[in-house]
Design a protein around this motif. Sequence first.
Motif, mmCIF file in Angstrom:
data_model
loop_
_atom_site.group_PDB
_atom_site.id
_atom_site.type_symbol
_atom_site.label_atom_id
_atom_site.label_comp_id
_atom_site.label_asym_id
_atom_site.label_seq_id
_atom_site.Cartn_x
_atom_site.Cartn_y
_atom_site.Cartn_z
ATOM 1 N N ILE A 1 4.410 -11.107 0.921
ATOM 2 C CA ILE A 1 4.459 -10.662 -0.484
ATOM 3 C C ILE A 1 3.134 -10.029 -0.883
ATOM 4 N N THR A 2 2.039 -10.658 -0.497
ATOM 5 C CA THR A 2 0.716 -10.132 -0.824
ATOM 6 C C THR A 2 0.504 -8.766 -0.179
ATOM 7 N N ALA A 3 0.867 -8.619 1.102
ATOM 8 C CA ALA A 3 0.682 -7.355 1.827
ATOM 9 C C ALA A 3 1.565 -6.253 1.250
ATOM 10 N N VAL A 4 2.815 -6.559 0.974
ATOM 11 C CA VAL A 4 3.726 -5.556 0.402
ATOM 12 C C VAL A 4 3.233 -5.121 -0.975
ATOM 13 N N THR A 5 2.778 -6.077 -1.781
ATOM 14 C CA THR A 5 2.248 -5.738 -3.104
ATOM 15 C C THR A 5 1.049 -4.809 -2.970
ATOM 16 N N PHE A 6 0.145 -5.113 -2.039
ATOM 17 C CA PHE A 6 -1.020 -4.261 -1.799
ATOM 18 C C PHE A 6 -0.572 -2.835 -1.483
ATOM 19 N N LEU A 7 0.416 -2.685 -0.610
ATOM 20 C CA LEU A 7 0.897 -1.350 -0.219
ATOM 21 C C LEU A 7 1.601 -0.644 -1.380
ATOM 22 N N VAL A 8 2.379 -1.371 -2.154
ATOM 23 C CA VAL A 8 3.080 -0.792 -3.307
ATOM 24 C C VAL A 8 2.078 -0.321 -4.362
ATOM 25 N N MET A 9 0.955 -1.002 -4.457
ATOM 26 C CA MET A 9 -0.067 -0.625 -5.444
ATOM 27 C C MET A 9 -0.577 0.796 -5.217
ATOM 28 N N GLU A 10 -0.566 1.276 -3.990
ATOM 29 C CA GLU A 10 -0.997 2.661 -3.744
ATOM 30 C C GLU A 10 -0.073 3.637 -4.468
ATOM 31 N N SER A 11 1.236 3.389 -4.416
ATOM 32 C CA SER A 11 2.189 4.256 -5.124
ATOM 33 C C SER A 11 2.027 4.122 -6.631
ATOM 34 N N ILE A 12 1.849 2.905 -7.101
ATOM 35 C CA ILE A 12 1.651 2.685 -8.537
ATOM 36 C C ILE A 12 0.375 3.384 -8.999
ATOM 37 N N THR A 13 -0.665 3.290 -8.187
ATOM 38 C CA THR A 13 -1.931 3.949 -8.525
ATOM 39 C C THR A 13 -1.760 5.459 -8.559
ATOM 40 N N TRP A 14 -1.068 6.018 -7.570
ATOM 41 C CA TRP A 14 -0.834 7.466 -7.522
ATOM 42 C C TRP A 14 -0.093 7.916 -8.785
ATOM 43 N N LEU A 15 0.989 7.215 -9.113
ATOM 44 C CA LEU A 15 1.782 7.587 -10.294
ATOM 45 C C LEU A 15 0.967 7.437 -11.586
ATOM 46 N N THR A 16 0.231 6.341 -11.691
ATOM 47 C CA THR A 16 -0.598 6.113 -12.876
ATOM 48 C C THR A 16 -1.682 7.169 -12.992
ATOM 49 N N HIS A 17 -2.298 7.500 -11.863
ATOM 50 C CA HIS A 17 -3.366 8.492 -11.884
ATOM 51 C C HIS A 17 -2.828 9.862 -12.315
ATOM 52 N N LYS A 18 -1.703 10.258 -11.745
ATOM 53 C CA LYS A 18 -1.159 11.586 -12.044
ATOM 54 C C LYS A 18 -0.571 11.683 -13.453
ATOM 55 N N TYR A 19 0.222 10.699 -13.863
ATOM 56 C CA TYR A 19 0.994 10.827 -15.095
ATOM 57 C C TYR A 19 0.399 10.091 -16.300
ATOM 58 N N VAL A 20 -0.473 9.131 -16.076
ATOM 59 C CA VAL A 20 -1.082 8.420 -17.198
ATOM 60 C C VAL A 20 -2.526 8.889 -17.392
ATOM 61 N N MET A 21 -3.341 8.778 -16.338
ATOM 62 C CA MET A 21 -4.748 9.177 -16.460
ATOM 63 C C MET A 21 -4.891 10.676 -16.681
ATOM 64 N N HIS A 22 -4.061 11.456 -16.023
ATOM 65 C CA HIS A 22 -4.083 12.911 -16.217
ATOM 66 C C HIS A 22 -3.018 13.330 -17.227
ATOM 67 N N GLY A 23 -2.516 12.366 -17.971
ATOM 68 C CA GLY A 23 -1.511 12.610 -19.004
ATOM 69 C C GLY A 23 -2.014 12.116 -20.344
ATOM 70 N N PHE A 24 -1.255 11.181 -20.933
ATOM 71 C CA PHE A 24 -1.546 10.758 -22.298
ATOM 72 C C PHE A 24 -2.824 9.922 -22.440
ATOM 73 N N MET A 25 -3.389 9.421 -21.324
ATOM 74 C CA MET A 25 -4.650 8.676 -21.416
ATOM 75 C C MET A 25 -5.827 9.465 -20.841
ATOM 76 N N TRP A 26 -5.702 10.805 -20.866
ATOM 77 C CA TRP A 26 -6.759 11.671 -20.359
ATOM 78 C C TRP A 26 -8.089 11.407 -21.068
ATOM 79 N N TYR A 27 -8.043 11.060 -22.347
ATOM 80 C CA TYR A 27 -9.269 10.793 -23.096
ATOM 81 C C TYR A 27 -10.162 9.791 -22.352
ATOM 82 N N PHE A 28 -9.547 8.771 -21.773
ATOM 83 C CA PHE A 28 -10.317 7.744 -21.074
ATOM 84 C C PHE A 28 -10.748 8.188 -19.680
ATOM 85 N N HIS A 29 -10.016 9.086 -19.070
ATOM 86 C CA HIS A 29 -10.283 9.508 -17.686
ATOM 87 C C HIS A 29 -11.157 10.759 -17.612
#
Length: 147
Positions: free
Chosen positions: A7-35
Amino acid sequence: MIFFIGITAVTFLVMESITWLTHKYVMHGFMWYFHEDHHQPKYQNWFERNDIFFVIFAIPSIVLFYFGLESGLNYKFFIGLGILFYGIAYFLVHDVLIHRRFKWFNKTNNKYLIGLRKAHKVHHKHLEKEEGECFGMLFVPFKYFGV
């Protein structure tokens, strides 16, 4: 126990996808002010507004630790642990190796680490939120590894 390690290893690997999506659509989207300050050539302060994302990503991990221990050790704790391990890896790769906010790993000949650094530099050549590329952290296109 092997189940919880999985569970820990799978979560670690899934976090890369979550990070990619968050970086592209949140940080470079509606939360650009913070990024945005993270994409500027010279940082004004040692802390950036972008550092708020460390707190945002830590909250689910903390909550999962709490609920994973509340009624005995369960899977929620190990999901939180996977998120924590990814956060540690992110800090070491992104802030220490790539941006050198700490001067711990100044010299490396490791092709993988050099590739990560190249991909992130390509990401930062765009100073605005549009036209970005290489939003991942640990998994980046092979072309940056000299393959």
